[in-house]
Design an enzyme around this catalytic site. Structure first.
Site, PDB file in Angstrom:
ATOM      1  N   THR A 116      51.152  24.242 -44.658  1.00 40.13           N
ATOM      2  CA  THR A 116      50.243  25.133 -45.381  1.00 40.13           C
ATOM      3  C   THR A 116      48.979  24.206 -45.624  1.00 40.13           C
ATOM      4  OG1 THR A 116      49.444  26.102 -47.404  1.00 40.13           O
ATOM      5  CG2 THR A 116      51.468  24.681 -47.564  1.00 40.13           C
ATOM      6  N   TYR A 140      53.661  24.199 -55.307  1.00 38.89           N
ATOM      7  CA  TYR A 140      53.710  24.777 -54.070  1.00 38.89           C
ATOM      8  C   TYR A 140      53.322  23.753 -52.727  1.00 38.89           C
ATOM      9  CZ  TYR A 140      52.673  27.504 -50.030  1.00 38.89           C
ATOM     10  OH  TYR A 140      52.645  28.049 -48.489  1.00 38.89           O
TER      11      TYR A 140
END
Ligand code: UDP
Length: 319
Positions: A116, A140
């Site tokens: 990501t 995250y």
């Protein structure tokens, strides 16, 4: 050729299974269904299991003669990762480690990893290239960066060939209507804006005081089917003996939150009530990908890069 798809019942994983099947591969989904949906597993078997169960992963790899793994299984809510970081390190980072160990034991040496742009943190230059510093600003992003590092270390040590794909803002749904975006709770802008327009509720705009032309945040929205195709291309490259690589996946075009809201009004034909709200913590003003490497090395071109078209596919329901 059997390909294990962890998280194949989830949003991007399920779209990739469709693309794999279309390209002649047999996806075998490994998913604990904690956030995915069994109804999204349509192109092969579903093994319900958790990445904490290393023996089960090993058995799946062995019994199905798996040639490569596409690894999507992860939690992906930034806010939740801040309030419960242990959940993210255990599930995302720990799960990846178990998978890597199982692959090493069984001798499966090809991996495509779902990473990501959150691994970059706040941009120091734009557009963001793969060489941009990686300083995640939430657990995250950290959990994914730690997974990337482990994967890269397993390369020289154990002969793992890997493709790390860093997505920008995944959006839209299968243009043929066989899959939908189905998160619970939904936090993403496009589905929330569609829901607000159709139900006559208000969409909160998180900040209109950013240093951008209209004051709202700018993001690079990439269609989920384009992401899915990039995974198949990355897999094919590994199977052809290509070198490991790291690739950003985005369109290179940015759209502001207010532009997305206007596009949703146009596509739905409904007025969208907007509620100007404070900034959401941890949102950088602008995130735009430089995806030249994926285009040149994988031969990948996003084909659904028109914002209104992306929104139209997100409107469709299966059936
Ligand atoms: N956003 C918003 N209202 C919402 C949801 C999101 O204004 O109800 C904004 C958010 O602040 C960000 C952009 O829309 O600037 C995209 O957010 P999303 O959660 O879809 O993706 P992210 O960029 O967090 O991966």
């Amino acid at each position: 050729m059997n390909i294990l798809v962890t998280g194949g019942a989830g949003y991007i994983g399920s779209h990739t299974c469709k693309e794999l099947f279309r390209a002649g591969f047999q996806p075998i989904v490994f998913d604990n269904l904690s956030r995915g949906h069994s109804r999204a597993v349509k192109w092969g078997p579903l093994i319900q299991g958790d990445l904490s169960d290393r023996e089960l992963i090993e058995r799946c790899l062995r019994e199905n003669q798996v040639e490569a793994v596409l690894h999507f299984a992860a939690f992906a809510y930034v806010g939740e990762s801040v309030s419960d970081p242990g959940l993210y390190y255990r599930n995302n980072t720990g799960g990846t480690l178990n998978l890597l160990q199982a692959m090493k034991t069984v001798g499966v040496r090809r991996l495509v990893f779902s990473s990501t742009c959150a691994t970059y943190g706040t941009p120091v230059f734009l557009p963001i290239t793969e060489n941009h510093p990686q300083q995640p600003i939430n657990p995250y992003g950290q959990s994914k960066l730690m997974s990337e590092r482990m994967i890269l270390d397993f390369g020289p040590a154990h002969g793992l060939q890997s493709m790390i794909l860093r997505y920008f803002n995944a959006a839209g749904a299968d243009p043929e209507g066989e899959l939908v975006e189905d998160h619970e709770p939904e936090t993403h802008l496009i589905p929330l804006a569609i829901r607000a327009a159709l139900e006559g509720t208000a969409l909160r705009i998180f900040g209109t005081d950013y240093d951008t032309p209209d004051g709202s945040c700018i993001r690079d929205y990439i269609h989920v089917s384009d992401l899915a195709r990039a995974h198949v291309l990355a897999l094919q490259r590994l199977l052809d003996g290509g070198a490991s690589g790291i690739h950003n996946l985005g369109t290179g075009k940015g759209h502001s939150v207010l532009e997305v809201a206007a596009a949703v009004e146009k596509v739905t034909g409904k007025r969208l009530r907007q509620e100007i709200s404070p900034r959401r913590e941890g949102d950088p003003a602008v995130l735009i990908a430089d995806s030249i490497r994926a285009r040149s090395e994988l031969g990948w071109t996003p084909t659904h890069d028109d914002l209104e078209e992306i929104i139209r596919t997100a409107l469709r329901k299966p059936g």
